[in-house]
Write an enzyme that holds these catalytic residues in place. Structure first.
Site, mmCIF file in Angstrom:
data_model
loop_
_atom_site.group_PDB
_atom_site.id
_atom_site.type_symbol
_atom_site.label_atom_id
_atom_site.label_comp_id
_atom_site.label_asym_id
_atom_site.label_seq_id
_atom_site.Cartn_x
_atom_site.Cartn_y
_atom_site.Cartn_z
ATOM 1 N N PHE A 18 54.309 28.131 89.487
ATOM 2 C CA PHE A 18 55.695 28.190 89.033
ATOM 3 C C PHE A 18 55.773 28.954 87.706
ATOM 4 O O PHE A 18 55.039 28.674 86.771
ATOM 5 C CB PHE A 18 56.255 26.771 88.855
ATOM 6 C CG PHE A 18 57.661 26.771 88.338
ATOM 7 C CD1 PHE A 18 58.691 27.339 89.083
ATOM 8 C CD2 PHE A 18 57.956 26.235 87.091
ATOM 9 C CE1 PHE A 18 59.994 27.363 88.588
ATOM 10 C CE2 PHE A 18 59.258 26.250 86.597
ATOM 11 C CZ PHE A 18 60.279 26.824 87.346
ATOM 12 N N GLN A 19 56.655 29.924 87.641
ATOM 13 C CA GLN A 19 56.854 30.775 86.463
ATOM 14 C C GLN A 19 55.584 31.497 86.028
ATOM 15 O O GLN A 19 55.348 31.690 84.842
ATOM 16 C CB GLN A 19 57.459 29.963 85.310
ATOM 17 C CG GLN A 19 58.863 29.460 85.676
ATOM 18 C CD GLN A 19 59.678 28.995 84.498
ATOM 19 O OE1 GLN A 19 59.133 28.469 83.525
ATOM 20 N NE2 GLN A 19 60.982 29.188 84.576
ATOM 21 N N MET A 25 78.823 58.997 77.162
ATOM 22 C CA MET A 25 77.803 60.044 77.244
ATOM 23 C C MET A 25 77.598 60.488 78.687
ATOM 24 O O MET A 25 77.402 61.676 78.963
ATOM 25 C CB MET A 25 76.490 59.546 76.631
ATOM 26 C CG MET A 25 75.449 60.613 76.472
ATOM 27 S SD MET A 25 76.033 62.008 75.489
ATOM 28 C CE MET A 25 75.354 61.618 73.878
ATOM 29 N N LYS A 60 49.024 27.552 79.000
ATOM 30 C CA LYS A 60 49.557 26.291 78.492
ATOM 31 C C LYS A 60 48.465 25.300 78.093
ATOM 32 O O LYS A 60 48.594 24.578 77.112
ATOM 33 C CB LYS A 60 50.480 25.665 79.542
ATOM 34 C CG LYS A 60 51.163 24.412 79.024
ATOM 35 C CD LYS A 60 52.311 23.962 79.890
ATOM 36 C CE LYS A 60 52.944 22.718 79.243
ATOM 37 N NZ LYS A 60 54.115 22.263 79.946
ATOM 38 N N GLU A 111 66.014 36.676 76.106
ATOM 39 C CA GLU A 111 64.737 37.106 75.524
ATOM 40 C C GLU A 111 64.684 38.593 75.196
ATOM 41 O O GLU A 111 63.965 39.016 74.300
ATOM 42 C CB GLU A 111 63.571 36.734 76.444
ATOM 43 C CG GLU A 111 63.283 35.237 76.531
ATOM 44 C CD GLU A 111 64.042 34.558 77.663
ATOM 45 O OE1 GLU A 111 64.953 35.176 78.240
ATOM 46 O OE2 GLU A 111 63.707 33.392 77.975
HETATM 47 C C1 LIG Z 1 69.902 50.229 79.590
HETATM 48 C C2 LIG Z 1 70.466 51.585 79.826
HETATM 49 N N1 LIG Z 1 71.098 51.879 80.978
HETATM 50 C C3 LIG Z 1 71.625 53.115 81.175
HETATM 51 C C4 LIG Z 1 71.528 54.081 80.219
HETATM 52 C C5 LIG Z 1 72.122 55.468 80.465
HETATM 53 N N2 LIG Z 1 73.208 55.747 79.510
HETATM 54 C C6 LIG Z 1 73.019 56.477 78.395
HETATM 55 S S1 LIG Z 1 74.376 56.601 77.459
HETATM 56 C C7 LIG Z 1 75.290 55.701 78.545
HETATM 57 C C8 LIG Z 1 76.726 55.388 78.289
HETATM 58 C C9 LIG Z 1 76.907 54.514 77.111
HETATM 59 O O1 LIG Z 1 78.230 54.091 77.076
HETATM 60 P P1 LIG Z 1 78.829 53.377 75.797
HETATM 61 O O2 LIG Z 1 77.885 52.319 75.316
HETATM 62 O O3 LIG Z 1 80.204 52.941 76.092
HETATM 63 O O4 LIG Z 1 78.795 54.501 74.686
HETATM 64 P P2 LIG Z 1 79.596 55.896 74.586
HETATM 65 O O5 LIG Z 1 78.719 56.945 75.167
HETATM 66 O O6 LIG Z 1 80.879 55.726 75.352
HETATM 67 O O7 LIG Z 1 79.792 56.080 73.137
HETATM 68 C C10 LIG Z 1 74.497 55.323 79.637
HETATM 69 C C11 LIG Z 1 74.987 54.542 80.775
HETATM 70 C C12 LIG Z 1 70.837 53.730 79.029
HETATM 71 N N3 LIG Z 1 70.654 54.607 78.040
HETATM 72 N N4 LIG Z 1 70.348 52.493 78.845
#
Ligand SMILES: Cc1ncc(C[n+]2csc(CCOP(=O)(O)OP(=O)(O)O)c2C)c(N)n1
Lengths: 572, 165
Positions: free
Chosen positions: A113-114, A480, A163, A51
């Site tokens: 439920f739910q 990042m 529902k 979802e």
């Molecule tokens: C749902 C979620 N969890 C954690 C983060 C924190 N976060 C920001 S960038 C990143 C790394 C992203 O890694 P990747 O998708 O491999 O991209 P890259 O930076 O290596 O290009 C994280 C963990 C986020 N933005 N969103």
């Protein structure tokens, strides 16, 4: 009056609103609505695999078209699974309606439920919500939901449907309202004339003006007016992450994106400006850096449809409440004939200054024979799509590389989670775009971390034949996070390493798609060409990129806008 | 600075929780809150006392106004206004002398004794919040306070102005 069940009313009201696609997933509380969807062709239902992805698809659909995206989910886990998607849309002001099933009215409050209090759970991340109590109220609630979602500052609206009120065994009179009117909701669209005159005067007198354009300019389809204003007054223009494409990125007056990973010229221009005209932008902390050092010389004109955005973080000297489109139209009505030569003269020194900042070429990077550079992948993508693709993105380094190295010439082409920064957004958002524009080239720029947050949707892509091009910049890391650890935590890479990655090519193939692995710089061009030649196929490009590359420029924390690192060793 | 903010909103389920939620979500103070339907029962009027500098109050006003259920909001403390709060307070009256002293204090504060038992009085007092604070303070020096309940501030602007124009 026509008689029908509550479930039939839901579907009929969607049709009457003009909804073509609903992204959803069935379950107990919405089985009646699913039954009503079965025997009709007005509204196409798209079955997702999670979802959260349904919400991101509806979101991508809305960003690409300006039309409200629609989500349909069951109560409890179905509803709560959409919350990240709703929050994503809320932060970026995206019009969306979420229809959630609810337990029968008599069981509400019994921990049935739910059962979850969806109106309560979503309250801080929606523009508004409805818990519909009677079947006859369904058309009105749905009409209002769409009206609220896509007027004023757009946003998500939840409609919770117990529902019992959608029971297919019962019949009720159906009447869809001709017009929605709400005494408590009347967004200001036109700007105040006095403010507009003041703003125009300040803008025309400025010696070092800049246009700072955000997502609000795209939301109200004001891009052509923004361009007209910029050209008429020879203004330099910077787009925010949400505003990319509002002003063409390939225009000579475009100085690039601003903010944390903005270009040197954009941040310098802002910092040194004597007048900033902000159009549908919100002085986000990822733009301003330290607010106490923000643009010390500038008169700030802030045009925004949401009064609460004005003077929230940065005080506006000349606030103008209204849609960017209306306000710019009013600007033109008030503007006298502009003498082009004089105007150019007036800004000649300013442009000269900007040109000198541009000579630093802040986006240049060192290439390599052994390793593919992520920047190089985006440049290649730009060439192979003639700069005209819809590009969705996930969150991380790849997102910033895409934002910086793919100069979007048109609005609604760049689809990214700017405000919430939601990993897992990219693929489903691209799918939503592809549903809206079946013949367009749609790419998802992603990373090996983000793609795994909604990778199950590759299955949905197969079911509906969506030829999305997944461009995965695989750096075997949460890039990042790793970059920040390099910069701030002395290279201690705490849990930013993506161990045990799957073979993405085989994975794509197992879903029935095409996978292409690219490991050497010299393979890149051919691989891209192959990818885009496969027009009807989803292609998963697993591109091994340099793990040690950082995104630059980057603002230095607590500094002014233009205090920036330009590379691992250089700073302003 | 203390502010009294008056809100006219749809009298609908969920409307109040949206306002309260907004205050907690954005970290604004709520010192007191008072809400009830008005003469047109489709509308409710809510009075919130809060504190904050001008910038915070401006944001509160704008954010509350943005809620779909809200018709109007005004900061009563911006101009001349009347404010009142009602308190019911139950005090112990162990001896005749305490009872007399309590009665005197109630008269001075123009309160009313609304319930009597052999062991205590329940008193109603209306006034500004400061007056109620003073009453509590004075009373606590004479009698034991058993319990009390305050409505929170409600207010109207003085003069011709009305929120529903
Ligand atoms: C749902 C979620 N969890 C954690 C983060 C924190 N976060 C920001 S960038 C990143 C790394 C992203 O890694 P990747 O998708 O491999 O991209 P890259 O930076 O290596 O290009 C994280 C963990 C986020 N933005 N969103």
């Amino acid at each position: 009056m026509e008689m029908m069940s509550g479930a039939a009313m839901v579907v009929r009201a969607l049709k009457d609103v003009g909804v073509k696609h609903v992204f959803g997933y069935p379950g107990g509380a919405v089985l009646d609505i699913y039954d009503a969807l079965y025997a009709q062709e007005d509204v196409q239902h798209v079955l997702v695999r999670h979802e959260q992805a349904a919400a991101h698809m509806a979101d991508g659909y809305a960003r690409a078209t300006g039309q409200t995206g629609t989500v349909l989910v069951t109560s409890g886990p179905g509803a709560t699974n959409t919350l990240t998607g709703i929050a994503t849309a809320y932060m970026d002001s995206i019009p969306m309606v979420i229809l959630s099933g609810q337990v029968p009215s008599v069981h509400i409050g019994e921990d049935a439920f739910q059962e979850t209090d969806m109106v309560g759970c979503s309250r801080p991340i929606v523009k508004h919500s409805f818990l519909v109590k009677r079947a006859i109220d369904i058309p009105d609630a749905i009409a209002k939901a769409y009206y609220i979602a896509n007027t004023g500052r757009p946003g998500p609206v939840v409609v919770d449907l117990p529902k019992d009120i959608v029971n297919i065994q019962e019949s009720h009179p159906y009447q869809f309202p001709d017009k929605v009117q709400m005494r408590s909701y009347n967004p200001t669209i036109k700007g105040h004339m006095g403010q507009i005159k003041k703003a125009l005067k300040a803008l025309l007198e400025a010696k070092r003006p800049v246009l700072y354009v955000g997502g609000g300019a795209i939301a109200c389809d004001a891009s052509s007016l923004v361009t007209e204003l910029a050209e008429k007054l020879h203004l330099p223009v910077t787009n925010t992450l949400m505003g990319l494409g509002a002003f063409p990125g390939d225009h000579e007056q475009c100085i690039g994106m601003l903010g944390m990973h903005g270009t040197l010229e954009a941040n310098k221009t802002m910092h040194n400006a004597d007048c900033i005209l902000a159009l549908g932008a919100r002085f986000d902390d990822r733009v301003t850096n330290n607010v106490d050092k923000f643009c010390p010389h500038a008169t700030i004109i802030h045009v925004d449809i949401d009064p609460a955005s004005i003077s929230k973080t940065i005080n506006a000297h000349i606030p103008v409440v209204g849609s960017v489109k209306s306000v710019l139209t009013q600007f033109f009505e008030q503007m006298h004939e502009i003498n082009d030569t004089e105007r150019k003269e007036q800004l000649a020194d300013w442009w000269e200054q900007i040109a000198s900042w541009r000579t630093r070429k802040c986006l240049s990077y060192a290439g390599s024979n052994e390793l593919i550079k992520p920047q190089q992948v985006i440049e290649s993508l730009y060439r192979h799509t003639q700069g005209d693709a819809y590009v969705s993105s996930d969150v991380g380094q790849h997102q910033m590389f895409a934002a910086l190295y793919y100069p979007f010439a048109k609005p609604r082409r760049w689809i990214n989670s700017g405000g919430l920064g939601t990993m897992g957004f990219g693929l489903p958002a691209a799918m939503g775009v592809q549903f809206a524009h079946p013949d367009a080239v749609v790419c998802c720029v992603t990373g090996d971390g983000s793609i795994q947050m909604n990778i199950q949707e590759l299955s949905t892509c197969m079911q509906y034949g969506l030829p999305v091009k997944v461009i995965s910049l695989n750096n075997r890391a949460l890039g990042m996070v790793r970059q920040w650890q390099d910069m701030i935590y002395k290279g201690r890479h705490s849990h930013s390493y993506m161990d045990s990655l799957p073979d993405f090519v085989k994975l794509a193939e197992s879903y029935g798609h095409v996978g292409i692995k690219v490991e050497k710089p010299e393979e890149l061009e051919d691989a891209m060409a192959r990818c885009f030649a496969l027009k009807d196929k989803l292609v998963f490009m697993d591109i091994a990129v340099d793990q040690n590359e950082h995104v630059y420029p980057m603002q230095i924390k607590y500094g002014a806008m233009d205090d920036m690192r330009l590379s691992k060793t250089e700073r302003t | 600075m203390r502010r009294i903010i008056s809100v006219l909103m749809e009298n609908e389920p969920g409307a109040l929780s949206r306002i309260i939620g907004l205050f907690s979500q954005r970290g604004y103070n709520v010192d007191s809150l008072c809400v009830a339907p008005i003469e047109d029962s489709s509308l409710s009027r809510l009075t919130i006392t809060t504190a904050g500098d001008d910038k915070v109050i401006e944001q509160i006003t704008k954010q509350v106004n943005k809620l779909i259920d809200v018709l109007k909001i005004s900061d009563l403390t911006d101009g001349q206004h009347v404010e009142r709060e009602l308190m019911l307070i139950k005090v112990g009256t162990r001896s005749d002398s305490v009872r007399d002293e309590v009665k005197r204090t109630v008269d001075i504060f123009r309160g009313q004794v609304v319930d009597i038992t052999p062991r205590n009085y329940t008193i109603e007092v209306t006034g500004t919040s400061d007056k109620l604070d003073a009453f509590i303070h004075t009373m606590s020096q004479t009698a034991e306070i058993v319990e009390l309940s305050r409505t929170g501030v409600c207010g109207l602007s003085r003069g011709e102005k009305s929120m529903r124009q």
